[in-house]
Scaffold this motif. Structure first.
Motif, mmCIF file in Angstrom:
data_model
loop_
_atom_site.group_PDB
_atom_site.id
_atom_site.type_symbol
_atom_site.label_atom_id
_atom_site.label_comp_id
_atom_site.label_asym_id
_atom_site.label_seq_id
_atom_site.Cartn_x
_atom_site.Cartn_y
_atom_site.Cartn_z
ATOM 1 N N UNK A 50 0.578 -0.962 0.333
ATOM 2 C CA UNK A 50 -0.173 -0.443 -0.272
ATOM 3 C C UNK A 50 0.672 1.271 0.028
ATOM 4 N N UNK A 51 0.928 2.163 -1.163
ATOM 5 C CA UNK A 51 1.750 3.713 -1.236
ATOM 6 C C UNK A 51 0.321 5.000 -0.856
ATOM 7 N N UNK A 52 -0.073 5.765 0.413
ATOM 8 C CA UNK A 52 -0.556 6.482 0.333
ATOM 9 C C UNK A 52 0.330 7.848 0.368
ATOM 10 N N UNK A 53 -0.083 8.876 -0.849
ATOM 11 C CA UNK A 53 0.838 10.403 -0.330
ATOM 12 C C UNK A 53 0.136 10.765 0.373
ATOM 13 N N UNK A 54 -0.853 11.262 0.624
ATOM 14 C CA UNK A 54 -0.512 12.097 2.052
ATOM 15 C C UNK A 54 -0.574 11.505 3.578
ATOM 16 N N UNK A 55 0.606 12.498 3.911
ATOM 17 C CA UNK A 55 0.677 11.404 5.298
ATOM 18 C C UNK A 55 -0.594 12.407 6.194
ATOM 19 N N UNK A 56 -1.395 12.660 6.295
ATOM 20 C CA UNK A 56 -2.773 13.342 6.508
ATOM 21 C C UNK A 56 -3.691 11.837 7.173
ATOM 22 N N UNK A 57 -4.280 11.337 9.011
ATOM 23 C CA UNK A 57 -5.532 10.705 8.648
ATOM 24 C C UNK A 57 -6.398 11.267 8.928
ATOM 25 N N UNK A 58 -6.922 12.846 8.541
ATOM 26 C CA UNK A 58 -7.923 13.295 8.742
ATOM 27 C C UNK A 58 -8.850 12.920 8.519
ATOM 28 N N UNK A 59 -9.915 12.455 8.569
ATOM 29 C CA UNK A 59 -11.203 12.068 8.004
ATOM 30 C C UNK A 59 -12.207 13.831 8.120
ATOM 31 N N UNK A 60 -12.436 14.457 6.799
ATOM 32 C CA UNK A 60 -13.341 15.568 6.371
ATOM 33 C C UNK A 60 -13.851 15.492 5.613
ATOM 34 N N UNK A 61 -14.442 16.159 5.137
ATOM 35 C CA UNK A 61 -16.294 16.226 4.204
ATOM 36 C C UNK A 61 -15.122 16.033 2.757
ATOM 37 N N UNK A 62 -15.527 15.297 2.242
ATOM 38 C CA UNK A 62 -14.208 15.605 0.490
ATOM 39 C C UNK A 62 -13.160 15.027 0.219
ATOM 40 N N UNK A 63 -12.714 14.482 1.935
ATOM 41 C CA UNK A 63 -11.520 13.857 1.534
ATOM 42 C C UNK A 63 -11.345 13.107 0.652
ATOM 43 N N UNK A 64 -10.244 12.486 -0.596
ATOM 44 C CA UNK A 64 -10.029 11.803 -1.439
ATOM 45 C C UNK A 64 -10.093 11.086 -1.240
ATOM 46 N N UNK A 65 -11.219 9.683 -1.912
ATOM 47 C CA UNK A 65 -11.683 8.226 -1.516
ATOM 48 C C UNK A 65 -11.329 7.537 -2.457
ATOM 49 N N UNK A 87 -13.456 5.010 7.531
ATOM 50 C CA UNK A 87 -13.251 6.091 6.639
ATOM 51 C C UNK A 87 -14.913 6.841 6.912
ATOM 52 N N UNK A 88 -15.802 6.790 7.791
ATOM 53 C CA UNK A 88 -17.001 7.130 7.916
ATOM 54 C C UNK A 88 -17.485 8.445 8.632
ATOM 55 N N UNK A 89 -17.682 9.353 8.264
ATOM 56 C CA UNK A 89 -18.106 10.736 9.379
ATOM 57 C C UNK A 89 -19.889 10.549 10.295
ATOM 58 N N UNK A 90 -18.990 10.895 10.828
ATOM 59 C CA UNK A 90 -20.844 10.762 11.879
ATOM 60 C C UNK A 90 -21.358 11.695 11.821
#
Length: 535
Positions: free
Chosen positions: A107-122, A263-266
């Motif tokens: 698995x290779x992930x570009x962003x170092x952040x795990x912030x879950x925000x609206x419209x995060x790149x999925x 990966x789910x917002x409440x």
């Protein structure tokens, strides 16, 4: 003795060849059938098969994401669990040593952040080669949440082989590129009409992740009960059905964290000014009077102090950028029937309808002060749409004609029209869920961009922990593909996806989700003995 040893070796080789034929024949039954749900943006595959190594591993070399919080590692662990579906695996590797093996996922992930925000790149890209030395699947994603979707898709091409007692990846090589069509793909649950135990809420969250839904709309309170602890106003949960049918503020924090790692917002909702009778069990002054108890008392500043306290507490727990303030089905007659409220209206030169507008807009301003953007049910738009904050998202539920008007006005919209996407409507079929198009009659590309997505609603008047799963699934999965898959990839006739959706429903059953059969509307029972895939 030498000849006996040679015979044993020959027998062993023949046995291995027989196993390979069984494995190949088993894999061949799936050739040409794509049983992935929801359908990806683009997908190509072959007809090969790989045996999963007993040391199947996660590799992250080259990834900028360091997984400090363990989201990726835990997601990989859940992946292995759902693939196994509690079967006993032959970890010896003796079952078929001559078959090519897949060693793990890189698995290779570009962003170092795990912030879950609206419209995060999925988005994600999944490749599984048919050969190599060694063979690794590969997931490339811009965010860890895209990688989790890649895990979900990978899980659907893995199978337990009953001949070899091992796990396989079939139809290799795979080359999948994927991203969601809509950024908001929701499911509402209602914990006021019936209390939902915490383990059940978590099961619902798990099942949402399987279908790539990404917003849990938690309709926490309503007229019937107020089950959530509010530290600023601790008597509010006196409106719970009982002492044991409550959620502490730490419970809410746990639910938000549990969902976030998947990966789910409440999205939390407090529905005001109507649907709030239960609030007065702890604070009777919120009622206009003892005999006329809702909507909340518009004339009392204490009402808005309580709303402010609730949203202040929410802001520490519910980190999603939106808060849902309801605003639907407000019968204002109680205000004019109560002398002190009637006098307040007169002194402020307000009609009932203007007081309704005043209440909603004041609640919106409180939410804005806590950093939230607002979602309101469509009645607020129908009655005074031009007055709403421009940070309002209008939640359409009454019919299909409102969304075009909302986006034409420049406001954003979420679609949940009740004739198609209300799960408590047991006469609503999965075919209707699948064919319900959020962009109906919206042709202007700029207006289409204002439709954030849609949501299926599991209202709880006749639902509790005993039947919520089979009422949600598989109909919610039909809507999930509508919200995830590009429009040009969607079936024009739902009969084209029956077999694939049936496969996904059976997969949910295998993972412990009580999804109902497809044959019939709502939550029907199996109609006769037979295979899960034919129900």
């Amino acid at each position: 003795m030498a000849k006996l040893s040679e015979l044993r070796i020959c027998f062993y080789i023949l046995n291995q060849l027989f196993l390979i034929l069984i494995v190949t024949a088993s894999a061949a039954t799936n050739v040409g059938k794509l049983n992935i749900w929801p359908m990806p943006l683009s997908v190509t595959n072959g007809n090969g098969v790989l045996y999963m190594s007993k040391d199947f591993e996660l590799r992250t070399e080259g990834s900028k994401y360091k997984d400090v919080s363990g989201i990726l590692k835990n997601g990989f662990s859940r992946l292995l669990d759902v693939i196994k579906t509690d079967h006993e695996i032959d970890v010896s590797g003796h079952g078929f040593p001559y078959l090519p093996k897949i060693q793990g996922i890189h698995v290779i992930i570009v962003s170092p952040s795990d912030e879950l925000h609206y419209a995060v790149d999925e988005s994600y890209k999944l490749t599984v080669p048919a050969e190599g030395n060694p063979v690794y699947a590969r997931i490339e994603a811009n965010s860890v949440y895209g990688a989790l979707h890649g895990f979900q898709t990978f899980s659907q091409v893995c199978y337990f082989n009953f001949a070899s007692r091992g796990l396989e990846v079939r139809q290799v090589p795979w080359d999948i590129t994927d991203k969601p069509r809509f950024s908001y793909r929701g499911l509402l649950i209602d914990t006021s009409r019936h209390y939902q135990p915490l383990p059940m809420i978590k099961k619902v969250i798990d099942s949402m992740a399987y279908a790539k839904l990404n917003v849990l709309h938690w309709h926490i309170v309503d007229a019937q009960s107020f089950p959530l602890e509010i530290p600023s106003y601790p008597n509010l949960w006196k409106g719970a059905y009982s002492d044991s049918e409550r959620y502490t503020i730490m419970d809410a924090t746990d639910i938000v964290s549990y969902a976030q790692t998947r990966g789910i917002n409440v999205l939390a909702e407090i529905d005001v000014p109507g649907h709030a009778l239960s609030w007065g069990n702890g604070y009777p002054q919120l009622w206009p009077s003892k005999d006329c108890q809702q909507p909340l008392d518009v004339s009392n500043d204490f009402t808005f102090k309580v709303i402010d306290g609730i949203l202040s507490d929410f802001s520490k727990v519910f980190k999603f950028k939106f808060i849902h303030l309801g605003g639907d089905e407000v019968n204002t007659s109680c205000w004019t029937q109560t002398p002190h409220v009637r006098n307040w209206l007169k002194n402020h030169r307000m009609t009932e309808s203007k007081a309704y507008e005043y209440f909603v807009l004041r609640a919106q301003n409180i939410a804005l002060s806590h950093g939230y953007e607002i979602i309101n049910w469509e009645e607020t738009f129908n009655n005074f749409g031009s007055k709403l904050s421009r940070k309002t998202v209008v939640h359409n539920w009454l019919g299909i004609g409102v969304a075009p008007k909302v986006v034409a006005s420049g406001l954003r919209c979420i679609v949940s029209n009740q004739d198609k996407w209300y799960l408590d409507h047991l006469d609503a079929t999965w075919e209707g869920f699948y064919m319900n198009e959020p962009l109906t009659n919206i042709t202007n590309p700029n207006h289409q961009q204002l439709v954030l997505g849609g949501e299926v609603c599991m209202w709880g008047e006749n639902i509790d922990g005993s039947d919520i799963e089979q009422t949600i699934w598989p109909r919610a999965a039909a809507a999930a593909e509508r919200l995830w898959t590009p429009y040009n990839k969607l079936a024009k006739d739902p009969r084209e996806v029956v077999e694939r959706l049936s496969h996904f429903r059976c997969l949910l059953n295998q993972r412990g989700v009580a999804a109902a059969p497809l044959n019939g509307p709502g939550r029907v029972a199996p109609y006769q003995p037979g295979s899960c895939f034919r129900q």
